[in-house]
Enzyme design. Structure first.
Site, PDB file in Angstrom:
ATOM      1  N   GLU A 210      39.667  44.541  74.500  1.00 36.88           N
ATOM      2  CA  GLU A 210      40.323  43.895  75.633  1.00 36.88           C
ATOM      3  C   GLU A 210      40.368  44.856  76.822  1.00 36.88           C
ATOM      4  O   GLU A 210      41.311  45.654  76.947  1.00 36.88           O
ATOM      5  CB  GLU A 210      41.757  43.514  75.270  1.00 36.88           C
ATOM      6  CG  GLU A 210      41.860  42.504  74.162  1.00 36.88           C
ATOM      7  CD  GLU A 210      43.117  41.650  74.317  1.00 36.88           C
ATOM      8  OE1 GLU A 210      42.978  40.446  74.499  1.00 36.88           O
ATOM      9  OE2 GLU A 210      44.226  42.201  74.297  1.00 36.88           O
TER      10      GLU A 210
ATOM     11  N   GLU B 213      49.657  45.380  76.883  1.00 38.41           N
ATOM     12  CA  GLU B 213      50.971  45.165  77.519  1.00 38.41           C
ATOM     13  C   GLU B 213      52.061  45.954  76.790  1.00 38.41           C
ATOM     14  O   GLU B 213      53.025  46.402  77.402  1.00 38.41           O
ATOM     15  CB  GLU B 213      51.274  43.655  77.593  1.00 38.41           C
ATOM     16  CG  GLU B 213      50.440  43.006  78.693  1.00 38.41           C
ATOM     17  CD  GLU B 213      50.084  41.547  78.475  1.00 38.41           C
ATOM     18  OE1 GLU B 213      50.679  40.901  77.601  1.00 38.41           O
ATOM     19  OE2 GLU B 213      49.190  41.060  79.195  1.00 38.41           O
TER      20      GLU B 213
ATOM     21  N   ASN C  13      47.247  34.080  72.104  1.00 42.18           N
ATOM     22  CA  ASN C  13      48.397  34.983  72.236  1.00 42.18           C
ATOM     23  C   ASN C  13      49.323  34.369  73.287  1.00 42.18           C
ATOM     24  O   ASN C  13      49.029  34.424  74.479  1.00 42.18           O
ATOM     25  CB  ASN C  13      47.896  36.372  72.672  1.00 42.18           C
ATOM     26  CG  ASN C  13      49.038  37.315  73.010  1.00 42.18           C
ATOM     27  OD1 ASN C  13      50.199  37.045  72.710  1.00 42.18           O
ATOM     28  ND2 ASN C  13      48.709  38.440  73.638  1.00 42.18           N
TER      29      ASN C  13
ATOM     30  N   SER D  75      40.826  37.094  80.006  1.00 50.16           N
ATOM     31  CA  SER D  75      40.491  35.945  80.854  1.00 50.16           C
ATOM     32  C   SER D  75      39.403  35.044  80.272  1.00 50.16           C
ATOM     33  O   SER D  75      38.554  34.522  80.998  1.00 50.16           O
ATOM     34  CB  SER D  75      40.101  36.418  82.258  1.00 50.16           C
ATOM     35  OG  SER D  75      41.198  37.059  82.871  1.00 50.16           O
TER      36      SER D  75
ATOM     37  N   HIS E 157      48.554  46.010  71.685  1.00 46.76           N
ATOM     38  CA  HIS E 157      48.173  45.254  72.889  1.00 46.76           C
ATOM     39  C   HIS E 157      48.451  46.090  74.139  1.00 46.76           C
ATOM     40  O   HIS E 157      49.436  46.831  74.199  1.00 46.76           O
ATOM     41  CB  HIS E 157      48.966  43.945  72.941  1.00 46.76           C
ATOM     42  CG  HIS E 157      48.430  42.994  73.969  1.00 46.76           C
ATOM     43  ND1 HIS E 157      48.733  43.109  75.301  1.00 46.76           N
ATOM     44  CD2 HIS E 157      47.587  41.942  73.853  1.00 46.76           C
ATOM     45  CE1 HIS E 157      48.097  42.152  75.967  1.00 46.76           C
ATOM     46  NE2 HIS E 157      47.401  41.429  75.109  1.00 46.76           N
TER      47      HIS E 157
ATOM     48  N   GLY F  56      44.408  38.679  82.116  1.00 45.99           N
ATOM     49  CA  GLY F  56      45.283  37.951  83.036  1.00 45.99           C
ATOM     50  C   GLY F  56      44.831  37.962  84.483  1.00 45.99           C
ATOM     51  O   GLY F  56      45.590  37.576  85.369  1.00 45.99           O
TER      52      GLY F  56
ATOM     53  N   LYS G 169      52.141  35.317  74.239  1.00 49.44           N
ATOM     54  CA  LYS G 169      52.944  36.299  74.975  1.00 49.44           C
ATOM     55  C   LYS G 169      54.391  35.810  75.094  1.00 49.44           C
ATOM     56  O   LYS G 169      54.900  35.179  74.168  1.00 49.44           O
ATOM     57  CB  LYS G 169      52.336  36.585  76.342  1.00 49.44           C
ATOM     58  CG  LYS G 169      50.847  36.935  76.259  1.00 49.44           C
ATOM     59  CD  LYS G 169      50.325  37.514  77.525  1.00 49.44           C
ATOM     60  CE  LYS G 169      48.826  37.723  77.398  1.00 49.44           C
ATOM     61  NZ  LYS G 169      48.259  38.513  78.462  1.00 49.44           N
TER      62      LYS G 169
HETATM   63  C1  PEP Z   1      45.595  38.987  76.225  1.00 50.15           C
HETATM   64  O1  PEP Z   1      46.627  39.331  76.775  1.00 50.15           O
HETATM   65  O2  PEP Z   1      45.364  39.331  75.058  1.00 50.15           O
HETATM   66  C2  PEP Z   1      44.645  38.186  76.984  1.00 50.15           C
HETATM   67  C3  PEP Z   1      43.424  38.202  76.607  1.00 50.15           C
HETATM   68  O3  PEP Z   1      45.163  37.514  78.065  1.00 50.15           O
HETATM   69  P1  PEP Z   1      44.339  36.565  79.078  1.00 50.15           P
HETATM   70  O4  PEP Z   1      43.449  35.678  78.222  1.00 50.15           O
HETATM   71  O5  PEP Z   1      45.378  35.802  79.805  1.00 50.15           O
HETATM   72  O6  PEP Z   1      43.531  37.465  79.930  1.00 50.15           O
END
Ligand code: PEP
Length: 263
Positions: free
Chosen positions: A171, A97, A9, A216, A95, A177, A11
Protein backbone atom coordinates in the site's frame (compact mmCIF):
# COMPACT_ATOMS: atom_id res chain seq x y z
CA UNK A 1 -2.55 -20.77 -8.55
CA UNK A 2 -3.09 -18.10 -5.88
CA UNK A 3 -6.74 -17.40 -5.15
CA UNK A 4 -7.27 -13.63 -5.19
CA UNK A 5 -8.37 -11.92 -2.00
CA UNK A 6 -10.32 -8.67 -1.97
CA UNK A 7 -10.77 -7.12 1.46
CA UNK A 8 -12.74 -4.03 2.36
CA UNK A 9 -11.25 -1.88 5.10
CA UNK A 10 -14.07 0.19 6.54
CA UNK A 11 -11.69 2.20 8.72
CA UNK A 12 -13.58 4.52 11.12
CA UNK A 13 -16.92 4.24 9.37
CA UNK A 14 -20.23 2.61 10.09
CA UNK A 15 -23.38 2.68 12.19
CA UNK A 16 -25.35 -0.36 13.28
CA UNK A 17 -28.34 0.24 11.04
CA UNK A 18 -26.43 1.15 7.89
CA UNK A 19 -23.94 -1.68 8.45
CA UNK A 20 -26.74 -4.21 8.48
CA UNK A 21 -27.99 -3.14 5.06
CA UNK A 22 -24.49 -2.87 3.67
CA UNK A 23 -23.28 -6.23 4.96
CA UNK A 24 -26.38 -8.11 3.86
CA UNK A 25 -26.43 -6.48 0.45
CA UNK A 26 -22.75 -7.21 -0.05
CA UNK A 27 -23.10 -10.85 0.98
CA UNK A 28 -25.92 -11.18 -1.55
CA UNK A 29 -24.00 -9.36 -4.29
CA UNK A 30 -20.90 -11.56 -4.00
CA UNK A 31 -22.55 -14.86 -3.20
CA UNK A 32 -21.83 -16.32 -6.62
CA UNK A 33 -18.25 -15.12 -6.76
CA UNK A 34 -16.24 -18.23 -6.11
CA UNK A 35 -12.95 -17.43 -7.82
CA UNK A 36 -12.09 -14.79 -5.24
CA UNK A 37 -12.13 -14.65 -1.45
CA UNK A 38 -14.00 -11.59 -0.24
CA UNK A 39 -13.47 -10.12 3.19
CA UNK A 40 -14.35 -7.16 5.36
CA UNK A 41 -12.34 -5.59 8.18
CA UNK A 42 -14.57 -3.56 10.46
CA UNK A 43 -14.23 -1.46 13.60
CA UNK A 44 -14.06 -3.71 16.68
CA UNK A 45 -17.52 -2.79 17.92
CA UNK A 46 -19.10 -4.09 14.72
CA UNK A 47 -17.42 -7.48 14.74
CA UNK A 48 -20.37 -8.98 16.56
CA UNK A 49 -22.64 -7.75 13.79
CA UNK A 50 -20.34 -9.22 11.15
CA UNK A 51 -20.22 -12.49 13.06
CA UNK A 52 -24.01 -12.67 13.10
CA UNK A 53 -24.69 -11.49 9.56
CA UNK A 54 -21.88 -13.24 7.74
CA UNK A 55 -22.22 -16.67 9.32
CA UNK A 56 -22.52 -19.28 6.57
CA UNK A 57 -22.00 -16.77 3.75
CA UNK A 58 -18.46 -17.79 2.86
CA UNK A 59 -17.29 -14.21 3.30
CA UNK A 60 -14.30 -13.57 5.53
CA UNK A 61 -14.30 -10.85 8.16
CA UNK A 62 -12.05 -9.46 10.80
CA UNK A 63 -10.48 -6.53 12.58
CA UNK A 64 -8.31 -3.59 11.59
CA UNK A 65 -5.65 -4.17 14.22
CA UNK A 66 -4.74 -6.38 17.16
CA UNK A 67 -2.72 -5.82 20.31
CA UNK A 68 0.83 -7.04 20.61
CA UNK A 69 -0.06 -7.99 24.19
CA UNK A 70 -1.69 -11.22 25.23
CA UNK A 71 -3.50 -10.11 28.39
CA UNK A 72 -3.15 -7.89 31.43
CA UNK A 73 -3.08 -4.21 32.25
CA UNK A 74 -3.26 -2.82 28.71
CA UNK A 75 -6.26 -0.52 28.68
CA UNK A 76 -8.19 -0.40 25.40
CA UNK A 77 -6.21 -3.22 23.79
CA UNK A 78 -7.90 -6.13 22.05
CA UNK A 79 -5.98 -9.39 21.95
CA UNK A 80 -5.73 -11.90 19.15
CA UNK A 81 -7.33 -14.52 21.40
CA UNK A 82 -10.33 -12.25 21.85
CA UNK A 83 -10.65 -11.83 18.09
CA UNK A 84 -10.28 -15.56 17.57
CA UNK A 85 -12.94 -16.30 20.18
CA UNK A 86 -15.25 -14.15 18.09
CA UNK A 87 -14.48 -16.12 14.97
CA UNK A 88 -12.48 -13.47 13.11
CA UNK A 89 -10.66 -14.79 10.06
CA UNK A 90 -8.55 -11.75 9.23
CA UNK A 91 -6.71 -8.91 10.87
CA UNK A 92 -4.97 -5.94 9.27
CA UNK A 93 -1.56 -5.22 10.79
CA UNK A 94 0.80 -2.32 10.24
CA UNK A 95 -1.61 -0.15 8.27
CA UNK A 96 -0.01 3.16 7.34
CA UNK A 97 -2.71 5.05 9.26
CA UNK A 98 -1.69 3.17 12.41
CA UNK A 99 1.96 3.84 11.66
CA UNK A 100 1.19 7.53 11.16
CA UNK A 101 -1.31 8.26 13.95
CA UNK A 102 -0.17 5.86 16.66
CA UNK A 103 3.50 5.38 15.91
CA UNK A 104 3.10 1.72 15.12
CA UNK A 105 6.23 0.38 13.48
CA UNK A 106 7.27 -2.78 11.70
CA UNK A 107 8.74 -4.34 14.84
CA UNK A 108 5.43 -3.98 16.70
CA UNK A 109 3.52 -5.08 13.62
CA UNK A 110 5.55 -8.26 13.45
CA UNK A 111 4.69 -9.10 17.07
CA UNK A 112 1.03 -8.52 16.21
CA UNK A 113 1.40 -10.84 13.24
CA UNK A 114 2.75 -13.53 15.58
CA UNK A 115 -0.11 -13.01 18.02
CA UNK A 116 -2.65 -13.29 15.21
CA UNK A 117 -1.08 -16.45 13.86
CA UNK A 118 -0.88 -18.02 17.33
CA UNK A 119 -4.61 -17.44 17.60
CA UNK A 120 -5.29 -18.86 14.13
CA UNK A 121 -6.12 -15.57 12.42
CA UNK A 122 -4.72 -14.63 9.01
CA UNK A 123 -2.75 -11.38 9.23
CA UNK A 124 -2.67 -8.88 6.39
CA UNK A 125 0.68 -7.14 6.76
CA UNK A 126 0.59 -3.65 5.24
CA UNK A 127 3.79 -2.20 3.89
CA UNK A 128 4.44 0.78 1.67
CA UNK A 129 6.45 3.91 1.17
CA UNK A 130 5.34 7.46 1.89
CA UNK A 131 5.13 10.20 -0.70
CA UNK A 132 8.49 11.63 0.39
CA UNK A 133 10.16 8.22 0.24
CA UNK A 134 8.62 7.59 -3.16
CA UNK A 135 9.84 10.93 -4.44
CA UNK A 136 13.30 10.24 -3.05
CA UNK A 137 13.41 6.96 -5.00
CA UNK A 138 13.79 4.79 -1.90
CA UNK A 139 10.53 2.85 -2.14
CA UNK A 140 12.25 -0.51 -2.44
CA UNK A 141 14.59 0.26 0.42
CA UNK A 142 11.61 1.07 2.65
CA UNK A 143 9.75 -2.07 1.64
CA UNK A 144 12.85 -4.18 2.24
CA UNK A 145 13.20 -2.76 5.75
CA UNK A 146 9.52 -3.38 6.53
CA UNK A 147 9.85 -6.97 5.35
CA UNK A 148 13.15 -7.59 7.05
CA UNK A 149 11.43 -7.02 10.40
CA UNK A 150 9.36 -10.07 9.51
CA UNK A 151 12.09 -12.13 7.90
CA UNK A 152 14.32 -11.58 10.93
CA UNK A 153 12.09 -13.84 13.00
CA UNK A 154 13.28 -17.29 13.96
CA UNK A 155 12.66 -20.22 11.63
CA UNK A 156 9.81 -21.75 13.64
CA UNK A 157 7.87 -18.50 13.90
CA UNK A 158 8.23 -17.84 10.19
CA UNK A 159 7.10 -21.32 9.25
CA UNK A 160 4.02 -20.84 11.39
CA UNK A 161 3.25 -17.46 9.83
CA UNK A 162 3.70 -18.77 6.32
CA UNK A 163 1.65 -21.89 7.05
CA UNK A 164 -1.26 -19.77 8.17
CA UNK A 165 -1.26 -17.92 4.88
CA UNK A 166 0.13 -14.50 5.74
CA UNK A 167 -1.10 -11.91 3.25
CA UNK A 168 1.13 -8.99 2.30
CA UNK A 169 -0.62 -5.76 1.29
CA UNK A 170 1.53 -3.38 -0.71
CA UNK A 171 0.00 0.00 0.00
CA UNK A 172 1.98 3.00 -1.21
CA UNK A 173 0.95 5.61 1.34
CA UNK A 174 0.73 8.31 -1.32
CA UNK A 175 -1.97 6.33 -3.11
CA UNK A 176 -4.19 5.72 -0.07
CA UNK A 177 -7.34 7.80 -0.01
CA UNK A 178 -6.04 10.16 -2.69
CA UNK A 179 -7.98 8.86 -5.67
CA UNK A 180 -4.60 8.38 -7.38
CA UNK A 181 -3.79 4.69 -7.50
CA UNK A 182 -0.27 3.66 -8.43
CA UNK A 183 0.06 2.70 -12.06
CA UNK A 184 -0.28 -1.05 -12.65
CA UNK A 185 3.22 -1.53 -14.09
CA UNK A 186 4.74 0.08 -10.99
CA UNK A 187 2.57 -2.07 -8.70
CA UNK A 188 3.65 -5.18 -10.59
CA UNK A 189 7.31 -4.19 -10.22
CA UNK A 190 6.91 -3.70 -6.48
CA UNK A 191 5.02 -6.95 -6.02
CA UNK A 192 7.73 -8.85 -7.88
CA UNK A 193 10.30 -7.15 -5.67
CA UNK A 194 8.38 -8.22 -2.54
CA UNK A 195 8.02 -11.78 -3.82
CA UNK A 196 11.75 -11.96 -4.55
CA UNK A 197 12.60 -10.78 -1.04
CA UNK A 198 10.32 -13.43 0.42
CA UNK A 199 11.87 -16.03 -1.88
CA UNK A 200 15.22 -15.43 -0.25
CA UNK A 201 13.69 -16.99 2.82
CA UNK A 202 11.45 -19.63 1.25
CA UNK A 203 10.81 -19.94 -2.47
CA UNK A 204 7.76 -22.15 -2.02
CA UNK A 205 6.13 -19.67 0.30
CA UNK A 206 7.05 -16.78 -1.96
CA UNK A 207 5.38 -18.46 -4.92
CA UNK A 208 2.20 -18.99 -2.94
CA UNK A 209 1.91 -15.88 -0.80
CA UNK A 210 -0.84 -13.50 -1.76
CA UNK A 211 0.43 -9.98 -2.33
CA UNK A 212 -2.52 -7.65 -2.61
CA UNK A 213 -2.50 -3.99 -3.60
CA UNK A 214 -4.10 -1.13 -1.69
CA UNK A 215 -4.42 2.53 -2.58
CA UNK A 216 -7.46 4.10 -4.25
CA UNK A 217 -8.64 0.92 -5.93
CA UNK A 218 -11.82 1.74 -7.84
CA UNK A 219 -14.08 0.34 -10.53
CA UNK A 220 -12.06 2.35 -13.05
CA UNK A 221 -8.64 0.92 -12.24
CA UNK A 222 -9.45 -2.56 -10.86
CA UNK A 223 -9.27 -4.28 -14.24
CA UNK A 224 -5.81 -2.98 -15.10
CA UNK A 225 -4.47 -3.66 -11.60
CA UNK A 226 -5.83 -7.21 -11.42
CA UNK A 227 -4.43 -7.90 -14.89
CA UNK A 228 -0.95 -7.74 -13.34
CA UNK A 229 0.26 -11.31 -12.73
CA UNK A 230 1.61 -10.60 -9.25
CA UNK A 231 -1.39 -8.64 -7.99
CA UNK A 232 -3.37 -11.20 -6.02
CA UNK A 233 -6.24 -9.00 -4.97
CA UNK A 234 -6.78 -5.72 -3.18
CA UNK A 235 -7.24 -3.99 0.12
CA UNK A 236 -9.97 -1.47 -0.55
CA UNK A 237 -10.73 1.48 1.70
CA UNK A 238 -13.15 4.13 0.55
CA UNK A 239 -14.61 2.13 -2.33
CA UNK A 240 -15.57 -0.69 0.04
CA UNK A 241 -18.19 1.51 1.67
CA UNK A 242 -20.34 1.38 -1.44
CA UNK A 243 -21.81 -2.07 -1.97
CA UNK A 244 -22.18 -1.83 -5.75
CA UNK A 245 -18.66 -0.50 -6.17
CA UNK A 246 -17.06 -3.04 -3.86
CA UNK A 247 -19.02 -5.95 -5.31
CA UNK A 248 -18.06 -4.69 -8.78
CA UNK A 249 -14.38 -4.70 -7.83
CA UNK A 250 -14.75 -8.27 -6.52
CA UNK A 251 -16.46 -9.29 -9.76
CA UNK A 252 -13.60 -7.80 -11.81
CA UNK A 253 -11.08 -9.70 -9.68
CA UNK A 254 -13.07 -12.85 -10.31
CA UNK A 255 -13.21 -12.33 -14.10
CA UNK A 256 -9.49 -11.70 -14.12
CA UNK A 257 -8.85 -14.86 -12.10
CA UNK A 258 -10.72 -16.84 -14.73
CA UNK A 259 -8.68 -15.21 -17.51
CA UNK A 260 -5.40 -15.94 -15.74
CA UNK A 261 -6.36 -19.55 -15.05
CA UNK A 262 -6.47 -20.04 -18.84
CA UNK A 263 -3.14 -18.38 -19.52
C1 PEP B 1 -6.50 1.55 2.77
O1 PEP B 1 -6.55 2.41 3.62
O2 PEP B 1 -6.09 0.41 3.05
C2 PEP B 1 -6.89 1.90 1.41
C3 PEP B 1 -6.43 1.18 0.46
O3 PEP B 1 -7.71 3.00 1.29
P1 PEP B 1 -8.29 3.61 -0.08
O4 PEP B 1 -8.79 2.44 -0.91
O5 PEP B 1 -9.38 4.52 0.34
O6 PEP B 1 -7.15 4.29 -0.75
Amino acid sequence: MRKPLVVGNWKLNGRLAENKNRILALAEAVKNITQVEVGLCLPYVYLFQAQQLLANTGMLWGAQNVSQFVQGAYTACISAEMLAEFGCHLVIVGHSERRHYTAENSQKAVIRIQRAVDAGITPIYCIGETQAEHAAGVAKKVIAAQLSALLGLDELSLQKIFALGLVVAYEPVWAIGTGQAAIPAFVQEMHVFIRRLLAQYDSHFAANVRIIYGGSVSLDNAQSLFAMPDVDGALVGRASLNVDTFAGICAIASQQAVVQSHV
